[in-house]
Write an enzyme that holds these catalytic residues in place. Structure first.
Site, short mmCIF file in Angstrom:
data_model
loop_
_atom_site.label_atom_id
_atom_site.label_comp_id
_atom_site.label_asym_id
_atom_site.label_seq_id
_atom_site.Cartn_x
_atom_site.Cartn_y
_atom_site.Cartn_z
CB CYS A 1 4.73 1.23 -2.86
SG CYS A 1 4.38 0.45 -4.45
CB CYS B 1 4.38 -2.75 -2.91
SG CYS B 1 5.97 -2.66 -3.75
#
Length: 476
Positions: free
Chosen positions: A399, A396
């Site tokens: 993230c 991600c």
């Protein structure tokens, strides 16, 4: 391409750049690209372009410079130009940028930068690395609009790069806003791992301290930035760069996802055309280019390229050629594109339940929680210590974007009695995380108080270390 060049008939004109032939000599104290041609705009509406060009000189006379050295304060780049003439800044909604990128696909870099400066005024900055990015400054100068320039001084640049900084400032009459790494972080890295640890365990940690975190501070004071990324620079990571995009990694002054816009005005320009432009405009260039350097970064991590080699072969040459990014443009690195998009929008994992990218949030101050570990933590009604835990997926980009601030948070909280953990909540663990841990999308941050069984979800999209620290201090 919206640029065309007509070569001069002068017999003294140097040969064009190609292969291993570099068009510059280092004999001059201030190296400049020699004049070998004239620039011609080939816009769809040539009449409009010519009329605009006439106005450039008139506009330049009436605009006050904004690049004077500002009065410094604790903010980094934010108020770099306090004497700017008033600019009307148009705020474009996030969903407009995909359409705008398509509209500007065939526009010249001059048009694109003019549009960017018009929209964002003093809230946009040009990222200058000391290489071909001088073309961005020249384009901005040609628009006649006020503009700001910032650069990351890692402390390990070549002497020739520092000389170029000085030449560029004098040539354009500006002050570059320099960003420096945190001295304590650099000191800790060098003391713990030595001066050249990146040769052994990869360049990411060093780049995070010396480049990514300073850039993050700079961009927190802006609403948009201009980069010199080109599609032909790195086929492995930059082949799909749009002209303009919502930055997938960094946050702007308003905070949260979508708060920063990234402009890549030379995305569709070939490297040779950039050099033609630099020669034509007779601007300062880095003298390292005449010594075989094409893509220039820090001195220990950059070397000349051989004839026939791609320009990025000279950067981090000991690593995988397909992923040569320092972290400034980390959003370019894509793995399993479709699955990632699903993950951003819906929190979905890869179809296989596993990711093909390296794990993130790696630090000795972070506890890597297993499924059993997070279940035990959630069951405890009276914990001995409070915990803050990030629910993440390594693929991600959001993230990845908060990795530096979360690792810094763990370092800051070390020894305070607050435990900092991570739990990989994609794949087979996603359903449990959604049901028991309030997972909505990645990343989700939850706090387990010392005297309460109910975890508290971090509600903000601001994931800088200051905001996370305030959250923890309010609940510990």
């Amino acid at each position: 391409m919206a640029l065309a060049f007509a070569a001069s008939s002068s017999s003294s004109a140097p040969t064009a750049f190609s292969g291993s032939s570099f068009p510059f000599s280092s004999s001059s104290s201030e190296l400049k690209a020699p004049q070998i041609g004239s620039l011609r705009l080939l816009d769809r509406d040539r009449t409009h372009a010519l009329s605009r060009a006439v106005n450039f000189s008139q506009r330049r006379c009436s605009v006050k410079p904004v690049n004077a050295e500002p009065k410094r304060n604790d903010s980094i780049v934010p108020l770099a130009a306090t004497i700017a003439a008033a600019e009307v800044v148009e705020k474009v909604e996030v969903e407009d940028y995909e359409r705008l990128a398509k509209e500007l696909e065939d526009a010249s870099p001059l048009e694109i930068i003019d549009k960017a400066l018009e929209k964002f005024g003093n809230d946009i900055g040009i990222a200058f690395s000391g290489a071909e990015d001088v073309a961005l400054i020249e384009y901005a100068h040609l628009t006649g609009r006020p503009y700001r320039v910032f650069s990351l001084d890692t402390g390990r640049l070549n002497p020739e790069t520092y000389q170029l900084f000085d030449q560029v400032e004098k040539h354009y009459g500006i002050r570059i806003e320099y960003m420096f790494p945190d001295a304590v972080e650099v000191q800790a890295l060098v003391r713990n791992k030595g001066l050249f640890s990146f040769y052994e365990d990869g360049h990411q940690e060093c780049c995070r301290v010396r480049k990514v975190r300073p850039l993050r501070r700079a961009l927190k004071g802006l609403r948009a930035w201009i980069t010199g990324q080109r599609k032909d620079q790195s086929p492995g990571t930059r082949s799909e760069i749009p002209i303009v995009q919502v930055d997938p990694v960094f946050e702007g002054m308003d905070g949260g996802i979508g708060s920063l816009v990234k402009w890549n005005p030379v995305a569709n320009v070939q490297g040779q055309d950039i050099w033609n432009f630099l020669r034509t405009m007779n601007v300062p260039v880095n003298s390292l280019h005449s010594k075989g350097y094409v893509s220039i970064g820090c001195e220990p991590c950059t070397r000349p390229v051989l004839p026939g080699q791609h320009e990025r072969e000279g950067r981090w040459w000991w690593e995988d050629a397909k992923a040569k990014e320092c972290g400034l443009h980390k959003g370019n690195i894509k793995e399993e594109n479709t699955a990632q998009l699903n993950g951003i929008e819906n929190g979905a994992a890869h179809s296989s339940g596993t990711a093909t990218v390296p794990d993130i949030f790696n630090s000795q101050n972070l506890v890597n929680l297993s499924r059993n570990g997070i279940e035990n933590l959630a069951r405890l009604e009276k914990r001995k210590e409070p915990w803050i835990v990030v629910l993440y997926a390594p693929w991600c980009p959001f993230c990845q974007a908060m990795e530096a601030s979360y690792v810094e948070l763990a370092e800051k909280l070390a020894g305070t009695g607050v435990k900092v953990g991570k739990f990989r909540a994609d794949g087979e663990h996603k359903e449990y995380a959604q049901r028991e841990l309030q997972l909505g999308s990645f990343p989700t941050i939850i706090f387990f108080p010392k005297g309460s069984s109910r975890p508290i979800k971090y509600p903000s999209e601001k994931r800088d270390v200051e905001s996370l620290t305030a959250f923890v201090n309010a609940l510990r």
